[in-house]
Design a protein around this motif. Structure first.
Motif, PDB file in Angstrom:
ATOM      1  N   TYR A   1      30.401   8.388  -7.607  1.00 42.89           N
ATOM      2  CA  TYR A   1      30.173   9.080  -9.216  1.00 42.89           C
ATOM      3  C   TYR A   1      31.290   9.841  -8.132  1.00 42.89           C
ATOM      4  O   TYR A   1      32.118  10.409  -8.815  1.00 42.89           O
ATOM      5  CB  TYR A   1      28.666   9.643  -8.667  1.00 42.89           C
ATOM      6  CG  TYR A   1      29.099  10.934  -9.688  1.00 42.89           C
ATOM      7  CD1 TYR A   1      28.898  11.420 -11.547  1.00 42.89           C
ATOM      8  CD2 TYR A   1      28.974  12.344  -8.948  1.00 42.89           C
ATOM      9  CE1 TYR A   1      29.281  11.847 -11.964  1.00 42.89           C
ATOM     10  CE2 TYR A   1      29.029  13.945  -9.754  1.00 42.89           C
ATOM     11  CZ  TYR A   1      28.886  13.631 -11.096  1.00 42.89           C
ATOM     12  OH  TYR A   1      29.369  14.351 -12.104  1.00 42.89           O
ATOM     13  N   ALA A   2      31.014   9.772  -6.880  1.00 43.54           N
ATOM     14  CA  ALA A   2      31.775  11.205  -5.630  1.00 43.54           C
ATOM     15  C   ALA A   2      33.472  10.586  -6.262  1.00 43.54           C
ATOM     16  O   ALA A   2      34.241  11.838  -5.767  1.00 43.54           O
ATOM     17  CB  ALA A   2      31.548  11.100  -4.209  1.00 43.54           C
ATOM     18  N   MET A   3      33.445   9.095  -5.767  1.00 42.70           N
ATOM     19  CA  MET A   3      35.633   8.788  -6.108  1.00 42.70           C
ATOM     20  C   MET A   3      35.589   9.494  -7.718  1.00 42.70           C
ATOM     21  O   MET A   3      36.867   9.582  -7.649  1.00 42.70           O
ATOM     22  CB  MET A   3      35.176   7.133  -5.530  1.00 42.70           C
ATOM     23  CG  MET A   3      34.746   7.361  -4.181  1.00 42.70           C
ATOM     24  SD  MET A   3      35.455   4.839  -3.724  1.00 42.70           S
ATOM     25  CE  MET A   3      34.460   4.965  -4.216  1.00 42.70           C
ATOM     26  N   ALA A   4      34.711   8.927  -8.451  1.00 42.11           N
ATOM     27  CA  ALA A   4      35.507   9.196 -10.182  1.00 42.11           C
ATOM     28  C   ALA A   4      35.453  10.716 -10.312  1.00 42.11           C
ATOM     29  O   ALA A   4      36.507  10.882 -11.152  1.00 42.11           O
ATOM     30  CB  ALA A   4      34.611   8.501 -10.912  1.00 42.11           C
ATOM     31  N   HIS A   5      34.368  11.648  -9.702  1.00 37.49           N
ATOM     32  CA  HIS A   5      34.327  12.806 -10.196  1.00 37.49           C
ATOM     33  C   HIS A   5      33.815  13.808  -9.181  1.00 37.49           C
ATOM     34  O   HIS A   5      33.675  14.949  -8.461  1.00 37.49           O
ATOM     35  CB  HIS A   5      32.472  13.404 -10.783  1.00 37.49           C
ATOM     36  CG  HIS A   5      32.831  12.628 -12.134  1.00 37.49           C
ATOM     37  ND1 HIS A   5      33.726  12.271 -13.352  1.00 37.49           N
ATOM     38  CD2 HIS A   5      32.366  10.894 -12.260  1.00 37.49           C
ATOM     39  CE1 HIS A   5      33.607  11.708 -14.605  1.00 37.49           C
ATOM     40  NE2 HIS A   5      32.212  10.762 -13.498  1.00 37.49           N
ATOM     41  N   PRO A   6      35.084  13.777  -7.941  1.00 37.58           N
ATOM     42  CA  PRO A   6      35.353  14.614  -7.047  1.00 37.58           C
ATOM     43  C   PRO A   6      34.935  16.427  -7.354  1.00 37.58           C
ATOM     44  O   PRO A   6      34.992  16.871  -6.045  1.00 37.58           O
ATOM     45  CB  PRO A   6      36.401  14.329  -5.556  1.00 37.58           C
ATOM     46  CG  PRO A   6      37.416  13.432  -7.193  1.00 37.58           C
ATOM     47  CD  PRO A   6      36.519  12.850  -8.115  1.00 37.58           C
ATOM     48  N   GLY A   7      36.357  16.217  -7.864  1.00 35.20           N
ATOM     49  CA  GLY A   7      35.970  17.703  -8.583  1.00 35.20           C
ATOM     50  C   GLY A   7      34.903  18.265  -9.097  1.00 35.20           C
ATOM     51  O   GLY A   7      34.325  19.913  -8.604  1.00 35.20           O
TER      52      GLY A   7
END
Length: 290
Positions: free
Chosen positions: A22-28
């Motif tokens: 999730y963090a790599m796909a949606h860091p913002g």
């Protein structure tokens, strides 16, 4: 931070892996969520989020978000923008030169910025102190890491230090057994899990030698070394992946050699002048005889 997440993804628990994805796909999105909100969105518990942050070397969720925000502010790393089969070809079936050059330069620059931002100054100072005071320095590496070890050894050799580089696993395994307190090893390994390197480093440490590792954080090699300079680079090691970890390790080698040179001061400058005069005289003599 995104490179570090990618590097540890396969080593953490399945629940933590969901956070990594999730963090790599949606860091913002992540940097604007609380711990409870992130846990709820991914479907894990808050303690799982805390363990995930700890696995990345962060002291808490707040530090994790700060480092992730720095990634975004500095430009997103080009972890998923490498060349793909069929994805970047032109009408003639080739890869346009501008596309090729742009992607390779972008990924390398992004990688070097990541390594720079995560390189503790105290680790550089400690490694330089170890090497500057060493009686003898041996450089170990295999494959691409062996090429890096040889390159760094040549820089230290020019400083007038007793050095040697070994890329044969049987040789550096045996050589490490001959070391003693006051000697040092520079071990280069992109994964930090190469069995031959680990065995040689274990021999060196048992013999009393210090070990400076250029490797990945959290790896067995990093844990065994006296001090580690880490490059957490997400490398797929396929034919289309630029070996950016090799570039990062070469730069770390430059940093170490220059740091040691500065510690040697005027003594080194005189030695280098004598070296250059001798080389110039040798070249001139050969030219005159040809």
């Amino acid at each position: 931070m995104l490179a570090r997440i990618a590097a540890v993804r396969d080593q953490i628990r399945p629940s933590e892996r969901k956070l990594a994805d999730y963090a790599m796909a949606h860091p913002g999105d992540v940097i604007n969520l609380s711990m409870a909100e992130l846990a709820d969105r991914v479907g894990v518990s808050e303690p799982t989020v805390a363990r995930f942050c700890a696995a990345l070397g962060c002291r808490g969720f707040r530090e994790f978000k700060i480092k992730l925000a720095q990634d975004i502010a500095g430009g997103m790393p080009f972890l998923h923008q490498d060349l793909s089969v069929g994805g970047d070809v032109d009408a003639d079936g080739g890869v346009p030169g501008a596309v090729l050059a742009g992607k390779l330069f972008d990924r390398t620059i992004a990688t070097l910025m990541q390594v720079r931002n995560n390189l503790p100054a105290q680790a550089v100072d400690r490694a330089a102190d170890v090497l500057a005071s060493a009686r003898r320095i041996e450089f170990y590496g295999s494959g691409n890491s062996g090429t890096v070890a040889e390159d760094i050894q040549r820089k230290f050799f020019r400083l007038g230090m007793p050095t040697v580089a070994y890329t044969d696993s049987h040789v550096y395994f045996a050589s490490a057994l001959t070391l003693a307190k006051g000697d040092a090893v520079v071990a280069v390994s992109s994964t930090g899990r190469t069995r031959d390197i680990l065995d040689a480093v274990q021999n060196a440490r048992k013999a009393g030698a210090d070990v400076v590792a250029l490797t990945r954080s959290g790896s067995p090699l990093a844990d065994m070394a006296t001090v580690s300079l880490v490059a957490d680079v997400a490398d797929d090691f396929d034919i289309h992946s630029p070996m950016t970890v090799r570039i990062a390790h070469l730069v770390l080698g430059d940093i170490l050699s220059i740091a040691v040179a500065l510690r040697m001061g005027d003594t080194l400058q005189e030695r280098l002048k004598r070296h250059d005069r001798a080389v110039d005289a040798h070249v001139s003599e050969r030219a005159g005889n040809s």
